[in-house]
Design a protein around this motif. Structure first.
Motif, PDB file in Angstrom:
ATOM      1  N   TYR A  14      -5.382  -3.831  -7.945  1.00 55.53           N
ATOM      2  CA  TYR A  14      -5.317  -4.885  -6.934  1.00 55.53           C
ATOM      3  C   TYR A  14      -4.362  -5.978  -7.381  1.00 55.53           C
ATOM      4  CZ  TYR A  14      -6.660  -8.672  -3.825  1.00 55.53           C
ATOM      5  OH  TYR A  14      -6.639  -9.692  -2.911  1.00 55.53           O
ATOM      6  N   GLU A  15      -3.471  -6.379  -6.475  1.00 50.59           N
ATOM      7  CA  GLU A  15      -2.534  -7.473  -6.729  1.00 50.59           C
ATOM      8  C   GLU A  15      -2.927  -8.656  -5.846  1.00 50.59           C
ATOM      9  OE1 GLU A  15       1.414  -5.920  -6.093  1.00 50.59           O
ATOM     10  OE2 GLU A  15       1.445  -5.056  -8.088  1.00 50.59           O
ATOM     11  N   PRO A  16      -3.579  -9.665  -6.434  1.00 49.87           N
ATOM     12  CA  PRO A  16      -4.068 -10.779  -5.618  1.00 49.87           C
ATOM     13  C   PRO A  16      -2.964 -11.623  -4.987  1.00 49.87           C
ATOM     14  CG  PRO A  16      -4.581 -11.140  -7.942  1.00 49.87           C
ATOM     15  CD  PRO A  16      -3.981  -9.777  -7.828  1.00 49.87           C
ATOM     16  N   TRP A  17      -1.779 -11.679  -5.596  1.00 48.59           N
ATOM     17  CA  TRP A  17      -0.734 -12.563  -5.081  1.00 48.59           C
ATOM     18  C   TRP A  17      -0.315 -12.181  -3.662  1.00 48.59           C
ATOM     19  CZ3 TRP A  17       4.256 -11.314  -3.634  1.00 48.59           C
ATOM     20  CH2 TRP A  17       4.699 -10.040  -3.974  1.00 48.59           C
ATOM     21  N   ASN A  18      -0.396 -10.877  -3.320  1.00 45.91           N
ATOM     22  CA  ASN A  18      -0.048 -10.467  -1.957  1.00 45.91           C
ATOM     23  C   ASN A  18      -1.172  -9.671  -1.293  1.00 45.91           C
ATOM     24  OD1 ASN A  18       0.208  -8.080  -3.350  1.00 45.91           O
ATOM     25  ND2 ASN A  18       2.213  -7.564  -2.548  1.00 45.91           N
ATOM     26  N   GLN A  19      -2.343  -9.744  -1.892  1.00 44.08           N
ATOM     27  CA  GLN A  19      -3.540  -9.092  -1.362  1.00 44.08           C
ATOM     28  C   GLN A  19      -3.298  -7.608  -1.067  1.00 44.08           C
ATOM     29  OE1 GLN A  19      -4.221 -11.925   1.856  1.00 44.08           O
ATOM     30  NE2 GLN A  19      -6.030 -12.637   0.739  1.00 44.08           N
ATOM     31  N   CYS A  52     -12.159  -6.177  -2.422  1.00 40.43           N
ATOM     32  CA  CYS A  52     -11.251  -7.043  -3.181  1.00 40.43           C
ATOM     33  C   CYS A  52     -10.612  -8.112  -2.306  1.00 40.43           C
ATOM     34  CB  CYS A  52     -10.135  -6.213  -3.811  1.00 40.43           C
ATOM     35  SG  CYS A  52     -10.657  -5.105  -5.116  1.00 40.43           S
ATOM     36  N   GLY A  53     -10.680  -7.945  -0.996  1.00 43.17           N
ATOM     37  CA  GLY A  53     -10.033  -8.869  -0.080  1.00 43.17           C
ATOM     38  C   GLY A  53      -8.610  -8.476   0.257  1.00 43.17           C
ATOM     39  N   ALA A  54      -8.258  -7.206   0.020  1.00 43.44           N
ATOM     40  CA  ALA A  54      -6.898  -6.739   0.307  1.00 43.44           C
ATOM     41  C   ALA A  54      -6.650  -6.705   1.806  1.00 43.44           C
ATOM     42  CB  ALA A  54      -6.677  -5.350  -0.294  1.00 43.44           C
TER      43      ALA A  54
END
Length: 105
Positions: A14-19, A52-54
């Motif tokens: 998961y990459e939170p910076w761009n969901q 995760c909020g993606a």
């Protein structure tokens, strides 16, 4: 799982910076292909992405892997880019990396 034998897996990040949830790898052992295991694994990845909020998922496939590309398209993934140099100096040199994404609702 088939007893204690692993018949498939999905590796995500998961990459939170761009969901974005990235499917780094998804594999189903040959004898188990065509039984819906890949779809089940991808459904688990979609559930994880939502937890995760993606907002979307992303994956890469080689241009010669038509069965996987068709499967991803059936799951709702669409093409979003390509890279003609990703596989340079590898066993897959000459192939094109195709990027696909799935927007989650």
């Amino acid at each position: 799982m088939d007893g204690e034998l692993v018949c498939g897996y999905v590796d995500t990040g998961y990459e939170p910076w761009n969901q974005r949830l990235i499917i780094a790898d998804i594999e189903v052992a040959g004898p188990y292909q065509g039984r819906g295991i890949g779809r089940t694994l991808m459904n688990h990845a979609i559930d994880w992405a939502r937890e995760c909020g993606a907002g979307h998922m992303w994956l890469e496939a080689t241009s010669i892997n038509a069965p996987a590309i068709r499967a991803y398209q059936r799951m709702g993934f669409t093409f979003c880019g390509l890279d003609t140099s990703l596989y340079s100096a590898t066993e897959s040199e000459g192939e094109t990396a195709l990027y696909m994404s799935l927007f989650l609702d």
